[in-house]
Design a protein around this motif. Structure first.
Motif, mmCIF file in Angstrom:
data_model
loop_
_atom_site.group_PDB
_atom_site.id
_atom_site.type_symbol
_atom_site.label_atom_id
_atom_site.label_comp_id
_atom_site.label_asym_id
_atom_site.label_seq_id
_atom_site.Cartn_x
_atom_site.Cartn_y
_atom_site.Cartn_z
ATOM 1 N N LEU A 6 0.843 -1.188 0.000
ATOM 2 C CA LEU A 6 0.000 0.000 0.000
ATOM 3 C C LEU A 6 0.881 1.242 0.000
ATOM 4 O O LEU A 6 2.036 1.195 0.442
ATOM 5 N N ALA A 7 0.332 2.355 -0.488
ATOM 6 C CA ALA A 7 1.089 3.610 -0.544
ATOM 7 C C ALA A 7 0.267 4.746 0.055
ATOM 8 O O ALA A 7 -0.965 4.712 0.051
ATOM 9 N N ASP A 12 4.687 17.152 3.096
ATOM 10 C CA ASP A 12 6.089 17.369 2.757
ATOM 11 C C ASP A 12 6.695 18.433 3.662
ATOM 12 O O ASP A 12 6.970 19.558 3.248
ATOM 13 N N ASP A 13 6.880 18.056 4.920
ATOM 14 C CA ASP A 13 7.409 18.953 5.944
ATOM 15 C C ASP A 13 8.392 18.142 6.789
ATOM 16 O O ASP A 13 8.001 17.168 7.433
ATOM 17 N N LEU A 48 10.375 7.088 1.264
ATOM 18 C CA LEU A 48 11.267 7.762 0.326
ATOM 19 C C LEU A 48 10.741 9.179 0.194
ATOM 20 O O LEU A 48 9.640 9.387 -0.322
ATOM 21 N N GLY A 49 11.484 10.152 0.729
ATOM 22 C CA GLY A 49 10.976 11.520 0.759
ATOM 23 C C GLY A 49 9.721 11.552 1.608
ATOM 24 O O GLY A 49 9.741 11.153 2.769
ATOM 25 N N ASN A 50 8.612 11.983 1.010
ATOM 26 C CA ASN A 50 7.355 11.989 1.764
ATOM 27 C C ASN A 50 6.414 10.856 1.334
ATOM 28 O O ASN A 50 5.284 10.790 1.781
#
Length: 109
Positions: A6-7, A12-13, A48-50
């Motif tokens: 699932l994703a 993005d903070d 990965l990142g946000n």
């Protein structure tokens, strides 16, 4: 056993992402128990990142509907979900109120 992927995206903070990870390092026994009682054998979340990816290995009798019903009746899970929503944001493909999106398996070795 079955495996699901699932994703979901985080806001993005950098500070919120750090807090989100801290919450997951200190998950309460009640939340852990609710996941296992629903038939989840193993659960892992990667970032990965946000972007988050969750891998779930579940018992043959597991169902997302059954887990959702169990979660709806569990005040601790509802409290956890409200807290997590502070950090999460739906993917563009998400329907109203939907968080984690089930991914399609396209390859298996």
């Amino acid at each position: 056993m079955k495996t699901y992927a699932l994703a979901l995206d985080l806001k993005d903070d950098e500070q919120l992402i750090k807090e989100y990870e801290q919450h997951h390092r200190a998950i309460s026994p009640e939340i852990r128990d609710s996941i296992q009682t629903a038939g989840v054998i193993d659960m892992r979340i990667y970032r990965l990142g946000n972007r988050l990816f969750m891998i779930m290995v579940v018992a043959d009798d597991f169902s997302f509907e059954k887990k959702a019903a169990m979660d709806a009746g569990n005040p601790k899970v509802q409290e956890w979900e409200r807290l997590m929503w502070k950090y999460q944001q739906p993917l563009p493909q998400a329907k109203e109120g939907e968080k984690w999106i089930l991914m399609d398996e396209i390859f298996s070795l």
